[in-house]
Design an enzyme around this catalytic site. Structure first.
Site, PDB file in Angstrom:
ATOM      1  N   PRO A   1       7.153  78.831 -23.047  1.00  2.00           N
ATOM      2  CA  PRO A   1       6.082  78.867 -22.167  1.00  2.00           C
ATOM      3  C   PRO A   1       5.322  77.652 -21.671  1.00  2.00           C
ATOM      4  O   PRO A   1       4.309  77.616 -20.953  1.00  2.00           O
ATOM      5  CB  PRO A   1       5.353  79.941 -22.449  1.00  2.00           C
ATOM      6  CG  PRO A   1       5.622  80.053 -23.898  1.00  2.00           C
ATOM      7  CD  PRO A   1       7.057  79.616 -24.066  1.00  2.00           C
TER       8      PRO A   1
ATOM      9  N   TYR B   1       4.014  70.012 -13.134  1.00  2.00           N
ATOM     10  CA  TYR B   1       3.174  71.204 -13.427  1.00  2.00           C
ATOM     11  C   TYR B   1       2.923  72.033 -12.102  1.00  2.00           C
ATOM     12  O   TYR B   1       2.956  73.286 -12.150  1.00  2.00           O
ATOM     13  CB  TYR B   1       1.949  70.795 -14.112  1.00  2.00           C
ATOM     14  CG  TYR B   1       1.342  72.001 -14.673  1.00  2.00           C
ATOM     15  CD1 TYR B   1       1.747  72.551 -15.998  1.00  2.00           C
ATOM     16  CD2 TYR B   1       0.212  72.786 -14.145  1.00  2.00           C
ATOM     17  CE1 TYR B   1       0.921  73.381 -16.612  1.00  2.00           C
ATOM     18  CE2 TYR B   1      -0.317  74.032 -14.571  1.00  2.00           C
ATOM     19  CZ  TYR B   1       0.005  74.147 -15.805  1.00  2.00           C
ATOM     20  OH  TYR B   1      -0.660  75.260 -16.673  1.00  2.00           O
TER      21      TYR B   1
ATOM     22  N   HIS C   1      -6.540  77.025  -9.405  1.00  2.00           N
ATOM     23  CA  HIS C   1      -7.071  75.945 -10.580  1.00  2.00           C
ATOM     24  C   HIS C   1      -6.592  74.640  -9.936  1.00  2.00           C
ATOM     25  O   HIS C   1      -5.449  74.202  -9.865  1.00  2.00           O
ATOM     26  CB  HIS C   1      -6.186  76.277 -11.670  1.00  2.00           C
ATOM     27  CG  HIS C   1      -7.009  77.286 -12.443  1.00  2.00           C
ATOM     28  ND1 HIS C   1      -6.978  77.342 -13.879  1.00  2.00           N
ATOM     29  CD2 HIS C   1      -7.674  78.410 -12.297  1.00  2.00           C
ATOM     30  CE1 HIS C   1      -7.480  78.582 -14.319  1.00  2.00           C
ATOM     31  NE2 HIS C   1      -7.849  79.041 -13.215  1.00  2.00           N
TER      32      HIS C   1
ATOM     33  N   TYR D   1      -4.597  72.842 -23.172  1.00  2.00           N
ATOM     34  CA  TYR D   1      -3.444  72.878 -23.993  1.00  2.00           C
ATOM     35  C   TYR D   1      -3.899  71.852 -25.281  1.00  2.00           C
ATOM     36  O   TYR D   1      -4.572  70.756 -25.058  1.00  2.00           O
ATOM     37  CB  TYR D   1      -2.406  72.209 -23.346  1.00  2.00           C
ATOM     38  CG  TYR D   1      -1.786  73.106 -22.202  1.00  2.00           C
ATOM     39  CD1 TYR D   1      -2.199  73.191 -20.860  1.00  2.00           C
ATOM     40  CD2 TYR D   1      -0.625  73.649 -22.406  1.00  2.00           C
ATOM     41  CE1 TYR D   1      -1.827  74.100 -20.104  1.00  2.00           C
ATOM     42  CE2 TYR D   1       0.017  74.592 -21.515  1.00  2.00           C
ATOM     43  CZ  TYR D   1      -0.456  74.709 -20.192  1.00  2.00           C
ATOM     44  OH  TYR D   1       0.013  75.387 -19.299  1.00  2.00           O
TER      45      TYR D   1
ATOM     46  N   LYS E   1       6.347  77.668 -16.668  1.00  2.40           N
ATOM     47  CA  LYS E   1       7.528  77.476 -15.649  1.00  2.40           C
ATOM     48  C   LYS E   1       8.445  78.637 -15.432  1.00  2.40           C
ATOM     49  O   LYS E   1       9.117  78.688 -14.505  1.00  2.40           O
ATOM     50  CB  LYS E   1       8.431  76.288 -16.048  1.00  2.40           C
ATOM     51  CG  LYS E   1       7.879  75.012 -15.729  1.00  2.40           C
ATOM     52  CD  LYS E   1       7.783  74.765 -14.100  1.00  2.40           C
ATOM     53  CE  LYS E   1       6.676  73.700 -13.881  1.00  2.40           C
ATOM     54  NZ  LYS E   1       5.468  74.113 -13.412  1.00  2.40           N
TER      55      LYS E   1
HETATM   56  P1  RFL Z   1      11.921  90.327 -16.642  1.00  2.20           P
HETATM   57  O1  RFL Z   1      10.424  89.951 -16.589  1.00  2.20           O
HETATM   58  O2  RFL Z   1      12.399  90.024 -17.885  1.00  2.20           O
HETATM   59  O3  RFL Z   1      12.399  91.642 -15.886  1.00  2.20           O
HETATM   60  C1  RFL Z   1      13.846  91.911 -16.224  1.00  2.20           C
HETATM   61  C2  RFL Z   1      13.858  93.407 -15.977  1.00  2.20           C
HETATM   62  O4  RFL Z   1      15.179  93.907 -16.241  1.00  2.20           O
HETATM   63  C3  RFL Z   1      15.033  95.169 -17.151  1.00  2.20           C
HETATM   64  N1  RFL Z   1      16.259  95.083 -17.637  1.00  2.20           N
HETATM   65  C4  RFL Z   1      17.397  96.187 -17.163  1.00  2.20           C
HETATM   66  N2  RFL Z   1      17.675  96.814 -16.029  1.00  2.20           N
HETATM   67  C5  RFL Z   1      18.668  97.511 -15.597  1.00  2.20           C
HETATM   68  N3  RFL Z   1      19.679  97.570 -16.660  1.00  2.20           N
HETATM   69  C6  RFL Z   1      19.563  96.945 -17.795  1.00  2.20           C
HETATM   70  N4  RFL Z   1      20.573  96.848 -18.645  1.00  2.20           N
HETATM   71  C7  RFL Z   1      18.392  95.977 -18.074  1.00  2.20           C
HETATM   72  N5  RFL Z   1      18.073  95.291 -18.810  1.00  2.20           N
HETATM   73  C8  RFL Z   1      16.953  94.750 -18.669  1.00  2.20           C
HETATM   74  C9  RFL Z   1      13.998  94.875 -18.014  1.00  2.20           C
HETATM   75  O5  RFL Z   1      13.411  96.082 -18.366  1.00  2.20           O
HETATM   76  C10 RFL Z   1      13.066  94.080 -16.947  1.00  2.20           C
HETATM   77  O6  RFL Z   1      12.075  95.003 -16.324  1.00  2.20           O
HETATM   78  O7  RFL Z   1      12.747  88.789 -15.839  1.00  2.20           O
HETATM   79  P2  RFL Z   1      12.171  88.287 -14.524  1.00  2.20           P
HETATM   80  O8  RFL Z   1      12.056  89.340 -13.468  1.00  2.20           O
HETATM   81  O9  RFL Z   1      13.328  87.384 -14.168  1.00  2.20           O
HETATM   82  O10 RFL Z   1      10.978  87.412 -14.706  1.00  2.20           O
HETATM   83  C11 RFL Z   1      10.779  86.583 -15.412  1.00  2.20           C
HETATM   84  C12 RFL Z   1       9.315  86.461 -15.941  1.00  2.20           C
HETATM   85  O11 RFL Z   1       9.127  87.555 -16.769  1.00  2.20           O
HETATM   86  C13 RFL Z   1       9.257  85.092 -17.183  1.00  2.20           C
HETATM   87  O12 RFL Z   1      10.092  83.996 -16.705  1.00  2.20           O
HETATM   88  C14 RFL Z   1       7.649  84.665 -17.490  1.00  2.20           C
HETATM   89  O13 RFL Z   1       7.154  85.858 -17.746  1.00  2.20           O
HETATM   90  C15 RFL Z   1       7.904  83.767 -18.570  1.00  2.20           C
HETATM   91  N6  RFL Z   1       6.467  83.088 -18.763  1.00  2.20           N
HETATM   92  C16 RFL Z   1       5.871  82.566 -17.859  1.00  2.20           C
HETATM   93  N7  RFL Z   1       6.216  81.970 -16.494  1.00  2.20           N
HETATM   94  C17 RFL Z   1       5.486  81.087 -15.653  1.00  2.20           C
HETATM   95  O14 RFL Z   1       6.044  80.909 -14.657  1.00  2.20           O
HETATM   96  N8  RFL Z   1       4.161  80.839 -16.083  1.00  2.20           N
HETATM   97  C18 RFL Z   1       3.374  81.336 -17.336  1.00  2.20           C
HETATM   98  O15 RFL Z   1       2.389  81.094 -17.486  1.00  2.20           O
HETATM   99  C19 RFL Z   1       4.082  81.909 -18.145  1.00  2.20           C
HETATM  100  N9  RFL Z   1       3.889  82.319 -19.315  1.00  2.20           N
HETATM  101  C20 RFL Z   1       5.784  83.397 -19.781  1.00  2.20           C
HETATM  102  C21 RFL Z   1       4.578  83.135 -20.123  1.00  2.20           C
HETATM  103  C22 RFL Z   1       6.525  84.451 -20.824  1.00  2.20           C
HETATM  104  C23 RFL Z   1       5.993  84.884 -22.029  1.00  2.20           C
HETATM  105  N10 RFL Z   1       6.724  85.523 -22.992  1.00  2.20           N
HETATM  106  C24 RFL Z   1       6.387  86.749 -23.566  1.00  2.20           C
HETATM  107  C25 RFL Z   1       8.143  85.419 -23.000  1.00  2.20           C
HETATM  108  C26 RFL Z   1       3.953  83.674 -21.412  1.00  2.20           C
HETATM  109  C27 RFL Z   1       4.826  84.294 -22.247  1.00  2.20           C
HETATM  110  C28 RFL Z   1       4.211  84.783 -23.613  1.00  2.20           C
HETATM  111  C1  PHB Z   2      -0.763  82.626 -19.780  1.00  2.00           C
HETATM  112  O1  PHB Z   2      -1.815  82.372 -19.005  1.00  2.00           O
HETATM  113  O2  PHB Z   2      -0.103  83.394 -20.173  1.00  2.00           O
HETATM  114  C2  PHB Z   2      -0.104  81.078 -19.830  1.00  2.00           C
HETATM  115  C3  PHB Z   2      -0.483  80.091 -19.123  1.00  2.00           C
HETATM  116  C4  PHB Z   2      -0.026  78.855 -19.276  1.00  2.00           C
HETATM  117  C5  PHB Z   2       1.235  78.720 -20.045  1.00  2.00           C
HETATM  118  C6  PHB Z   2       1.728  79.703 -20.426  1.00  2.00           C
HETATM  119  C7  PHB Z   2       1.053  80.992 -20.629  1.00  2.00           C
HETATM  120  O3  PHB Z   2       1.633  77.514 -20.101  1.00  2.00           O
END
Ligand code: RFL
Ligand code: PHB
Length: 403
Positions: free
Chosen positions: A296, A394, A75, A204, A300
């Site tokens: 989110p 970004y 993108h 956005y 980041k």
């Molecule tokens: P995770 O993905 O939470 O993985 C952690 C893992 O640890 C396990 N765990 C355990 N394992 C052993 N013993 C225990 N006691 C444990 N407790 C937990 C869990 O089961 C899990 O499998 O953390 P990690 O790997 O640091 O990854 C981080 C990302 O998942 C997170 O930062 C992103 O998803 C955030 N996020 C976004 N980030 C971006 O860079 N770009 C995006 O567009 C973006 N969009 C988002 C997002 C997060 C969202 N939500 C749902 C919070 C959009 C959403 C809606």
């Molecule tokens: C997504 O596609 O899940 C997404 C994209 C951009 C954001 C947050 C979530 O800032």
């Protein structure tokens, strides 16, 4: 008790743990991952979609880029729409050629799991009672239960990649860590659907009805979000009501193009800014969501996790390959510098784009705060320098050199 041995014990098989494991293995550093849930459960969590160049490069370094390079979409920009105005942030032009990649966290995680399995690396899924022991001593170890058996994993270092609700952060004594937190008074309701996106770039949207985001996973799969009150429930949002509300928050041309269909995932995520300092304690190093959370809005979270992985990976390589036993002492300091950039950007974007339903925000009444934020948007979006400030953050701040 079954006793196992490795060099680096990794807690959590989310993107942080899997990427770190793959990078270390490529450098000949042994590692074992312990994960609380099953692989399918991890893959069922629909989260990030936007990857910075630094993340993409790291995935390439790990050698797990084949599908991402084929199926991911580059993108060059995104839109910010507010109160009838619309601005395109031309990432590529404003940052001298930098872009982001649209490729789902689920896909990256699945690719990393496949690569780990193909490399014959060990992961204990569905492990319970995970406890980190002797973290400040010379012989740290992790105990856990797996398939009804008590296990002990002896190691040199522990990478706490177990997300916000994991055990790693809590292993640092409460009086030895500082936690900074801002909980927002709303959440994001997300819907995934097999319908073509309304645009080929993200939009956005700030409206009187609240924030909305039009995102995607591919040319046939859309991801949409609506700002909702924290108390709201997914049951209150049958598909037709969701689509109706989304239409009202999208700019008119995008609303006219909206193709609706059955949701294949629907969930509400609370928004939070959170940082734990320091990010290390003895032989334990916190990585990704275990140490910090961002709302989110700036895309980041996963990208900050990747920069932590990169820093820890490089310092571990120095430790093992150059016998530089002091290298790891710098981890927290280096990681936190970039984390705070991402925290500030995500907090700023969230403040500007959401409708706050608190009486008081930032020490002023809600209506005054709203006027400040509108003025902030007008100021930054109406001239190139302002747009550059947004674009530069970004696409992601550069990773620090580690020499
Ligand atoms: P995770 O993905 O939470 O993985 C952690 C893992 O640890 C396990 N765990 C355990 N394992 C052993 N013993 C225990 N006691 C444990 N407790 C937990 C869990 O089961 C899990 O499998 O953390 P990690 O790997 O640091 O990854 C981080 C990302 O998942 C997170 O930062 C992103 O998803 C955030 N996020 C976004 N980030 C971006 O860079 N770009 C995006 O567009 C973006 N969009 C988002 C997002 C997060 C969202 N939500 C749902 C919070 C959009 C959403 C809606
Ligand atoms: C997504 O596609 O899940 C997404 C994209 C951009 C954001 C947050 C979530 O800032």
């Amino acid at each position: 008790m079954r006793t196992i041995k490795t060099q680096v014990a990794i807690i959590g098989a989310g993107p942080s743990g899997l990427l770190l494991g793959q990078l270390l293995a490529k450098q000949g550093i042994e590692n074992i991952i312990i994960e609380r849930v099953s692989a399918d459960y991890v893959l069922g969590r629909i989260r990030a979609g936007i990857l910075e160049q630094g993340f993409v490069d790291l995935v390439r370094e790990a050698g797990v880029n084949e599908r991402m390079d084929k199926e991911g979409h580059v993108h060059d920009g995104f839109d910010i729409a507010y109160y009838g105005k619309r601005f395109r942030i031309d990432l590529k032009a404003l940052t001298a050629g930098k872009t982001v990649m649209c490729y789902g966290q689920t896909e990256i995680t699945s690719d990393l799991m496949d690569a780990r399995r193909d490399s014959g690396l060990t992961t204990y899924y569905e492990a319970s009672d995970v406890v980190l022991n002797d973290v400040t001593g010379d012989s740290p170890y992790v105990t856990f239960k797996h398939n009804g058996e008590d296990c002990r994993l002896d190691c040199n270092y522990i990478a706490g990649c177990d997300g916000f609700h994991g055990v790693s952060r809590k292993t640092i004594p409460a009086d030895k860590r500082t936690e900074h937190e801002r909980a927002y008074p709303f959440g994001w309701l997300g819907v995934l659907s097999d319908t073509p996106p309304v645009s080929n770039e993200l939009i956005y949207c700030k409206t009187e009805r609240g924030f909305a985001l039009a995102s995607m996973r591919s040319s046939s799969r859309s991801r949409y979000y609506l700002q909702v009150p924290l108390s709201d429930k997914v049951e209150n949002w049958p598909d037709d009501i969701f689509w109706e509300e989304l239409k009202l928050r999208l700019p008119p041309d995008a609303a006219a193009r909206l193709v609706t269909g059955p949701s294949i995932e629907k969930s509400i995520a609370p928004l939070r800014s959170f940082v734990c300092e320091p990010m290390q304690w003895g032989k334990l190093f916190l990585v990704g969501d275990a140490a910090h959370i961002v709302p989110p809005t700036g895309a980041k979270g996963l990208n900050l996790a990747a920069s932590d992985v990169s820093t820890l990976y490089k310092l571990l390589v120095k430790t093992y390959q150059q016998q530089d036993l002091d290298a790891l002492q710098r981890y927290s300091e280096i990681a936190l510098r970039r984390v705070w950039h991402g925290e500030r950007f995500s907090w700023w974007m969230s403040n500007m784009l959401h409708d706050f339903d608190e009486q008081q925000v930032g020490g002023m009444d809600k209506a005054t705060f709203e006027r400040f934020m509108r003025s902030e948007l007008d100021f930054f979006l109406n001239h190139e320098e302002g747009q550059k400030v947004i674009a530069r953050q970004y696409v992601g701040m550069p990773y620090e050199q580690i020499d």
